[in-house]
Motif scaffolding. Structure first.
Motif, PDB file in Angstrom:
ATOM      1  N   HIS A 242       0.548   1.489   9.619  1.00  0.00           N
ATOM      2  CA  HIS A 242      -0.017   2.850   9.110  1.00  0.00           C
ATOM      3  C   HIS A 242      -0.159   3.646  10.226  1.00  0.00           C
ATOM      4  CE1 HIS A 242      -3.444   5.359   7.620  1.00  0.00           C
ATOM      5  NE2 HIS A 242      -2.669   5.165   6.302  1.00  0.00           N
ATOM      6  N   GLN A 243      -0.622   3.331  11.595  1.00  0.00           N
ATOM      7  CA  GLN A 243      -1.055   3.898  12.360  1.00  0.00           C
ATOM      8  C   GLN A 243       0.221   4.765  12.935  1.00  0.00           C
ATOM      9  OE1 GLN A 243      -2.672   2.319  16.055  1.00  0.00           O
ATOM     10  NE2 GLN A 243      -3.905   4.142  16.411  1.00  0.00           N
ATOM     11  N   TRP A 244       1.166   4.210  12.837  1.00  0.00           N
ATOM     12  CA  TRP A 244       2.592   4.794  13.350  1.00  0.00           C
ATOM     13  C   TRP A 244       2.978   5.827  12.366  1.00  0.00           C
ATOM     14  CZ3 TRP A 244       7.673   5.757  12.372  1.00  0.00           C
ATOM     15  CH2 TRP A 244       8.445   5.937  13.610  1.00  0.00           C
ATOM     16  N   TRP A 245       3.040   5.565  11.185  1.00  0.00           N
ATOM     17  CA  TRP A 245       3.644   6.255  10.179  1.00  0.00           C
ATOM     18  C   TRP A 245       2.947   7.536   9.497  1.00  0.00           C
ATOM     19  CZ3 TRP A 245       8.326   6.424   8.409  1.00  0.00           C
ATOM     20  CH2 TRP A 245       9.243   5.559   8.829  1.00  0.00           C
ATOM     21  N   GLN A 246       1.365   7.340   9.454  1.00  0.00           N
ATOM     22  CA  GLN A 246       0.683   8.485   8.973  1.00  0.00           C
ATOM     23  C   GLN A 246       1.168   9.687   9.549  1.00  0.00           C
ATOM     24  OE1 GLN A 246      -1.819   8.641   6.186  1.00  0.00           O
ATOM     25  NE2 GLN A 246      -1.059  10.414   6.671  1.00  0.00           N
ATOM     26  N   PRO A 247       1.073   9.870  10.926  1.00  0.00           N
ATOM     27  CA  PRO A 247       1.137  11.174  11.464  1.00  0.00           C
ATOM     28  C   PRO A 247       2.578  11.676  11.518  1.00  0.00           C
ATOM     29  CG  PRO A 247       1.297   9.732  13.395  1.00  0.00           C
ATOM     30  CD  PRO A 247       0.642   8.978  11.811  1.00  0.00           C
ATOM     31  N   ARG A 248       3.560  10.794  10.979  1.00  0.00           N
ATOM     32  CA  ARG A 248       5.051  11.268  10.773  1.00  0.00           C
ATOM     33  C   ARG A 248       5.458  11.081   9.199  1.00  0.00           C
ATOM     34  NH1 ARG A 248       3.824   8.024  15.020  1.00  0.00           N
ATOM     35  NH2 ARG A 248       5.286   8.633  17.147  1.00  0.00           N
ATOM     36  N   PHE A 249       4.475  11.288   8.504  1.00  0.00           N
ATOM     37  CA  PHE A 249       4.797  11.479   7.069  1.00  0.00           C
ATOM     38  C   PHE A 249       5.770  12.696   6.992  1.00  0.00           C
ATOM     39  CE2 PHE A 249       4.691  11.934   2.521  1.00  0.00           C
ATOM     40  CZ  PHE A 249       4.170  10.703   2.026  1.00  0.00           C
ATOM     41  N   PRO A 250       7.014  12.966   6.343  1.00  0.00           N
ATOM     42  CA  PRO A 250       7.613  13.827   6.072  1.00  0.00           C
ATOM     43  C   PRO A 250       7.162  15.029   5.527  1.00  0.00           C
ATOM     44  CG  PRO A 250       8.597  11.702   4.952  1.00  0.00           C
ATOM     45  CD  PRO A 250       7.279  11.653   5.564  1.00  0.00           C
ATOM     46  N   LYS A 251       7.624  16.182   6.202  1.00  0.00           N
ATOM     47  CA  LYS A 251       7.112  17.445   5.467  1.00  0.00           C
ATOM     48  C   LYS A 251       7.586  17.760   4.308  1.00  0.00           C
ATOM     49  CE  LYS A 251       4.984  18.306   9.559  1.00  0.00           C
ATOM     50  NZ  LYS A 251       3.286  18.176   9.823  1.00  0.00           N
ATOM     51  N   LEU A 252       6.479  18.481   3.777  1.00  0.00           N
ATOM     52  CA  LEU A 252       7.039  18.774   2.145  1.00  0.00           C
ATOM     53  C   LEU A 252       7.944  19.984   2.288  1.00  0.00           C
ATOM     54  CD1 LEU A 252       6.666  18.042  -0.792  1.00  0.00           C
ATOM     55  CD2 LEU A 252       4.556  19.472  -0.792  1.00  0.00           C
TER      56      LEU A 252
ATOM     57  N   ALA B  10       0.926  -1.002  -0.134  1.00  0.00           N
ATOM     58  CA  ALA B  10      -0.099  -0.066   0.043  1.00  0.00           C
ATOM     59  C   ALA B  10       0.836   1.450  -0.006  1.00  0.00           C
ATOM     60  CB  ALA B  10      -0.943  -0.046   1.101  1.00  0.00           C
ATOM     61  N   CYS B  11       0.206   2.391  -0.464  1.00  0.00           N
ATOM     62  CA  CYS B  11       0.910   3.656  -0.318  1.00  0.00           C
ATOM     63  C   CYS B  11       0.417   4.542   0.693  1.00  0.00           C
ATOM     64  CB  CYS B  11       0.699   4.544  -1.607  1.00  0.00           C
ATOM     65  SG  CYS B  11       1.370   5.927  -1.916  1.00  0.00           S
ATOM     66  N   ILE B  12       1.279   4.753   1.525  1.00  0.00           N
ATOM     67  CA  ILE B  12       0.951   5.664   2.618  1.00  0.00           C
ATOM     68  C   ILE B  12       1.046   7.198   2.210  1.00  0.00           C
ATOM     69  CG2 ILE B  12       1.291   6.694   5.125  1.00  0.00           C
ATOM     70  CD1 ILE B  12       2.814   3.918   5.672  1.00  0.00           C
ATOM     71  N   ASN B  13      -0.097   7.990   2.105  1.00  0.00           N
ATOM     72  CA  ASN B  13       0.026   9.380   1.387  1.00  0.00           C
ATOM     73  C   ASN B  13       0.166  10.410   2.524  1.00  0.00           C
ATOM     74  OD1 ASN B  13      -0.923   8.815  -1.421  1.00  0.00           O
ATOM     75  ND2 ASN B  13      -2.430   7.583  -0.235  1.00  0.00           N
ATOM     76  N   PRO B  14       0.750  11.694   2.029  1.00  0.00           N
ATOM     77  CA  PRO B  14       0.873  12.768   2.840  1.00  0.00           C
ATOM     78  C   PRO B  14      -0.382  13.199   3.654  1.00  0.00           C
ATOM     79  CG  PRO B  14       1.668  12.945   0.836  1.00  0.00           C
ATOM     80  CD  PRO B  14       1.147  11.778   0.544  1.00  0.00           C
ATOM     81  N   GLN B  15      -1.402  12.904   3.033  1.00  0.00           N
ATOM     82  CA  GLN B  15      -2.826  13.342   3.743  1.00  0.00           C
ATOM     83  C   GLN B  15      -3.679  12.325   3.289  1.00  0.00           C
ATOM     84  OE1 GLN B  15      -1.586  16.014   1.513  1.00  0.00           O
ATOM     85  NE2 GLN B  15      -0.421  16.838   2.905  1.00  0.00           N
ATOM     86  N   GLY B  16      -4.747  12.164   3.873  1.00  0.00           N
ATOM     87  CA  GLY B  16      -5.951  11.146   3.594  1.00  0.00           C
ATOM     88  C   GLY B  16      -5.323   9.564   3.957  1.00  0.00           C
ATOM     89  N   ASN B  17      -6.177   8.680   3.231  1.00  0.00           N
ATOM     90  CA  ASN B  17      -6.083   7.404   3.503  1.00  0.00           C
ATOM     91  C   ASN B  17      -4.949   6.785   2.738  1.00  0.00           C
ATOM     92  OD1 ASN B  17      -7.916   7.377   5.795  1.00  0.00           O
ATOM     93  ND2 ASN B  17      -9.542   7.036   4.126  1.00  0.00           N
ATOM     94  N   SER B  18      -4.592   5.227   2.877  1.00  0.00           N
ATOM     95  CA  SER B  18      -3.575   4.730   2.232  1.00  0.00           C
ATOM     96  C   SER B  18      -4.312   4.461   0.594  1.00  0.00           C
ATOM     97  CB  SER B  18      -3.105   3.442   2.961  1.00  0.00           C
ATOM     98  OG  SER B  18      -4.147   2.566   2.967  1.00  0.00           O
ATOM     99  N   THR B  19      -3.577   3.946  -0.162  1.00  0.00           N
ATOM    100  CA  THR B  19      -4.197   3.501  -1.571  1.00  0.00           C
ATOM    101  C   THR B  19      -3.326   2.680  -2.202  1.00  0.00           C
ATOM    102  OG1 THR B  19      -2.851   5.623  -2.615  1.00  0.00           O
ATOM    103  CG2 THR B  19      -5.102   6.033  -2.076  1.00  0.00           C
ATOM    104  N   PHE B  20      -3.636   2.048  -3.314  1.00  0.00           N
ATOM    105  CA  PHE B  20      -3.129   0.854  -3.780  1.00  0.00           C
ATOM    106  C   PHE B  20      -2.956   0.695  -5.214  1.00  0.00           C
ATOM    107  CE2 PHE B  20      -3.058  -3.421  -5.599  1.00  0.00           C
ATOM    108  CZ  PHE B  20      -1.658  -3.756  -5.365  1.00  0.00           C
ATOM    109  N   THR B  21      -4.224   1.616  -6.016  1.00  0.00           N
ATOM    110  CA  THR B  21      -4.168   1.535  -7.557  1.00  0.00           C
ATOM    111  C   THR B  21      -3.987   3.096  -7.813  1.00  0.00           C
ATOM    112  OG1 THR B  21      -6.687   1.968  -7.482  1.00  0.00           O
ATOM    113  CG2 THR B  21      -5.830  -0.214  -7.470  1.00  0.00           C
ATOM    114  N   TYR B  22      -3.677   3.096  -9.169  1.00  0.00           N
ATOM    115  CA  TYR B  22      -3.351   4.744  -9.585  1.00  0.00           C
ATOM    116  C   TYR B  22      -4.618   5.479  -9.283  1.00  0.00           C
ATOM    117  CZ  TYR B  22      -2.190   8.388 -12.731  1.00  0.00           C
ATOM    118  OH  TYR B  22      -1.904   9.645 -13.310  1.00  0.00           O
ATOM    119  N   LYS B  23      -5.579   4.802  -9.724  1.00  0.00           N
ATOM    120  CA  LYS B  23      -7.101   5.851  -9.701  1.00  0.00           C
ATOM    121  C   LYS B  23      -7.136   6.078  -8.166  1.00  0.00           C
ATOM    122  CE  LYS B  23     -11.993   5.393 -10.436  1.00  0.00           C
ATOM    123  NZ  LYS B  23     -13.095   4.472 -11.083  1.00  0.00           N
TER     124      LYS B  23
END
Length: 217
Positions: free
Chosen positions: A207-217, A134-147
């Motif tokens: 995911h719960q650990w990483w989501q709030p620690r996503f690198p700042k842009l 899965a892809c952990i995104n900067p905001q929102g939920n995780s995703t798997f497909t391009y769509k």
């Protein structure tokens, strides 16, 4: 009406100038976006519920070049006699499907699932191992497909807020970053569904650990 005529030409000129400025930057500096991203150093240890980090695990080297790869880290966790491998890659991506095909063997045959407050993820089995990607995104939920990835970006990304920093070369105009997580465990004598259950439980905690620690842009 008279006021509009007075401001119409200056407004059009300003609009066209902005368009040409943006086009010029894209044409002349197409690779500048990656250089503006904040570097990431993955931590040596990440807590994972019900699993113990294997500190003696030797991280494999990356054998395949990927132009969008910024940083990577491999972890291994132990639970009784079973091991869990987690590959983390910090990337900037335009086509998620290419990343899936390159780093996993499940691609289009994956079973895509969704979990509330977590997001989408893909599950599959290959060469005796069960996978969850899965892809952990900067905001929102995780995703798997391009769509799913593009829909998540359209909901949460705000490019206009970065227009000035982008023109100054300090930030990319679009946030196309992803923390790509790839978890795997041996299927052994259990069923794929039993392996999926373990992977899902680990993924929700991860995911719960990483989501709030996503690198700042």
């Amino acid at each position: 009406m008279i006021i509009w005529k007075q401001f119409r030409l200056p407004l059009l000129a300003l609009t066209f100038s902005g368009v040409f400025l943006v086009l010029g930057k894209v044409i002349l500096f197409p690779k500048a976006e990656k250089s503006t991203l904040t570097p990431l150093v993955f931590p040596d240890a990440v807590p994972l519920s019900e699993w113990q980090l294997n500190t003696k695990y030797s991280q494999p080297t990356l054998t395949k070049e990927h132009s969008n790869l910024i940083a990577q880290k491999h972890y291994q966790y132990i639970q009784k006699d079973q091991s869990l491998n987690i590959e983390m890659r910090y990337v900037t991506i335009f086509d998620v499907s290419k990343l899936i095909e390159e780093y996993t063997s499940i691609s289009s045959s994956a079973a895509v699932r969704q979990q509330d407050k977590v997001g989408y993820y893909g599950l599959g089995v290959d060469k005796g191992r069960a996978y969850l990607s899965a892809c952990i995104n900067p905001q929102g939920n995780s995703t798997f497909t391009y769509k799913q990835f593009t829909q998540n970006r359209s909901l949460y990304d705000r490019p206009t807020e970065r227009l000035l920093p982008w023109l100054l070369g300090k930030k990319p105009i679009e946030d196309k970053r992803c923390l790509w997580a790839h978890l795997s465990i041996p299927v052994q004598n259990s069923t794929p569904e039993a392996a999926y259950k373990k992977l899902e439980n680990a993924w929700f905690s991860w995911h719960q650990w990483w989501q709030p620690r996503f690198p700042k842009l």
